[in-house]
Scaffold this motif. Sequence first.
Motif, PDB file in Angstrom:
ATOM      1  N   GLN A  74     -24.896  -3.953  32.583  1.00 51.64           N
ATOM      2  CA  GLN A  74     -23.617  -3.262  32.363  1.00 51.64           C
ATOM      3  C   GLN A  74     -22.493  -4.080  32.980  1.00 51.64           C
ATOM      4  N   LEU A  75     -21.400  -4.229  32.239  1.00 50.51           N
ATOM      5  CA  LEU A  75     -20.238  -4.941  32.782  1.00 50.51           C
ATOM      6  C   LEU A  75     -19.595  -4.094  33.868  1.00 50.51           C
ATOM      7  N   TRP A  76     -19.184  -4.756  34.934  1.00 54.46           N
ATOM      8  CA  TRP A  76     -18.569  -4.098  36.079  1.00 54.46           C
ATOM      9  C   TRP A  76     -17.577  -5.057  36.697  1.00 54.46           C
ATOM     10  N   ASP A 122     -13.249   0.207  30.957  1.00 56.25           N
ATOM     11  CA  ASP A 122     -12.037  -0.231  30.266  1.00 56.25           C
ATOM     12  C   ASP A 122     -12.031  -1.752  30.156  1.00 56.25           C
ATOM     13  N   TRP A 123     -12.403  -2.276  28.971  1.00 55.19           N
ATOM     14  CA  TRP A 123     -12.518  -3.719  28.767  1.00 55.19           C
ATOM     15  C   TRP A 123     -11.726  -4.157  27.557  1.00 55.19           C
ATOM     16  N   ARG A 124     -11.261  -5.411  27.593  1.00 55.48           N
ATOM     17  CA  ARG A 124     -10.582  -6.001  26.441  1.00 55.48           C
ATOM     18  C   ARG A 124     -10.952  -7.473  26.364  1.00 55.48           C
ATOM     19  N   ASP A 125     -10.652  -8.098  25.267  1.00 56.39           N
ATOM     20  CA  ASP A 125     -10.927  -9.529  25.051  1.00 56.39           C
ATOM     21  C   ASP A 125     -12.387  -9.876  25.358  1.00 56.39           C
ATOM     22  N   ILE A 126     -13.316  -9.133  24.783  1.00 58.87           N
ATOM     23  CA  ILE A 126     -14.735  -9.385  25.013  1.00 58.87           C
ATOM     24  C   ILE A 126     -15.208 -10.481  24.063  1.00 58.87           C
ATOM     25  N   THR A 127     -15.819 -11.518  24.641  1.00 61.50           N
ATOM     26  CA  THR A 127     -16.395 -12.596  23.834  1.00 61.50           C
ATOM     27  C   THR A 127     -17.809 -12.852  24.320  1.00 61.50           C
ATOM     28  N   ALA A 128     -18.671 -13.287  23.398  1.00 66.81           N
ATOM     29  CA  ALA A 128     -20.061 -13.548  23.762  1.00 66.81           C
ATOM     30  C   ALA A 128     -20.571 -14.777  23.025  1.00 66.81           C
ATOM     31  N   THR A 129     -21.348 -15.582  23.738  1.00 66.97           N
ATOM     32  CA  THR A 129     -22.062 -16.705  23.138  1.00 66.97           C
ATOM     33  C   THR A 129     -23.529 -16.511  23.486  1.00 66.97           C
ATOM     34  N   ASN A 130     -24.363 -17.471  23.125  1.00 67.21           N
ATOM     35  CA  ASN A 130     -25.773 -17.334  23.463  1.00 67.21           C
ATOM     36  C   ASN A 130     -26.031 -17.589  24.950  1.00 67.21           C
ATOM     37  N   ARG A 145     -23.369 -16.759  27.625  1.00 71.34           N
ATOM     38  CA  ARG A 145     -22.653 -15.848  28.522  1.00 71.34           C
ATOM     39  C   ARG A 145     -21.742 -14.894  27.773  1.00 71.34           C
ATOM     40  N   THR A 146     -21.424 -13.798  28.435  1.00 71.97           N
ATOM     41  CA  THR A 146     -20.469 -12.817  27.926  1.00 71.97           C
ATOM     42  C   THR A 146     -19.276 -12.816  28.866  1.00 71.97           C
ATOM     43  N   GLN A 147     -18.071 -12.828  28.307  1.00 71.59           N
ATOM     44  CA  GLN A 147     -16.858 -12.781  29.110  1.00 71.59           C
ATOM     45  C   GLN A 147     -16.013 -11.603  28.646  1.00 71.59           C
ATOM     46  N   ALA A 148     -15.346 -10.973  29.589  1.00 71.74           N
ATOM     47  CA  ALA A 148     -14.477  -9.849  29.264  1.00 71.74           C
ATOM     48  C   ALA A 148     -13.361  -9.766  30.292  1.00 71.74           C
ATOM     49  N   THR A 149     -12.251  -9.174  29.880  1.00 69.66           N
ATOM     50  CA  THR A 149     -11.116  -8.960  30.766  1.00 69.66           C
ATOM     51  C   THR A 149     -11.044  -7.476  31.110  1.00 69.66           C
ATOM     52  N   GLY A 171      -6.992  -6.629  34.990  1.00 64.54           N
ATOM     53  CA  GLY A 171      -6.788  -7.934  34.373  1.00 64.54           C
ATOM     54  C   GLY A 171      -7.736  -9.017  34.853  1.00 64.54           C
ATOM     55  N   ASN A 172      -8.673  -8.676  35.736  1.00 69.83           N
ATOM     56  CA  ASN A 172      -9.651  -9.635  36.227  1.00 69.83           C
ATOM     57  C   ASN A 172     -10.560 -10.065  35.083  1.00 69.83           C
ATOM     58  N   ARG A 173     -10.875 -11.361  34.994  1.00 67.84           N
ATOM     59  CA  ARG A 173     -11.773 -11.890  33.961  1.00 67.84           C
ATOM     60  C   ARG A 173     -13.150 -12.046  34.573  1.00 67.84           C
ATOM     61  N   ILE A 174     -14.169 -11.455  33.936  1.00 69.18           N
ATOM     62  CA  ILE A 174     -15.528 -11.585  34.451  1.00 69.18           C
ATOM     63  C   ILE A 174     -16.390 -12.321  33.437  1.00 69.18           C
ATOM     64  N   SER A 175     -17.479 -12.893  33.935  1.00 73.25           N
ATOM     65  CA  SER A 175     -18.409 -13.634  33.094  1.00 73.25           C
ATOM     66  C   SER A 175     -19.824 -13.258  33.515  1.00 73.25           C
TER      67      SER A 175
END
Length: 55
Positions: free
Chosen positions: A18-20, A29-37, A39-43, A48-52
């Motif tokens: 789970q994203l935290w 509450d997440w925005r700008d979620i992107t995923a590759t094979n 890693r997953t990144q979200a803001t 406004g913190n960016r997590i990976s």
Amino acid sequence: MASISIGSAGRVTSGGRQLWCPACGNETDWRDITATNQRTQATCGDCGNRISVKS
């Protein structure tokens, strides 16, 4: 491609994790979620913190 699931309560999970946001504790509450094979990144929509997350 990593699998991303968005639950009815707004919780986002990627690869069984789970994203935290460590900065503010947000889990729903997440925005700008992107995923590759690799890693997953979200803001965080709260602070406004960016997590990976490694897949």
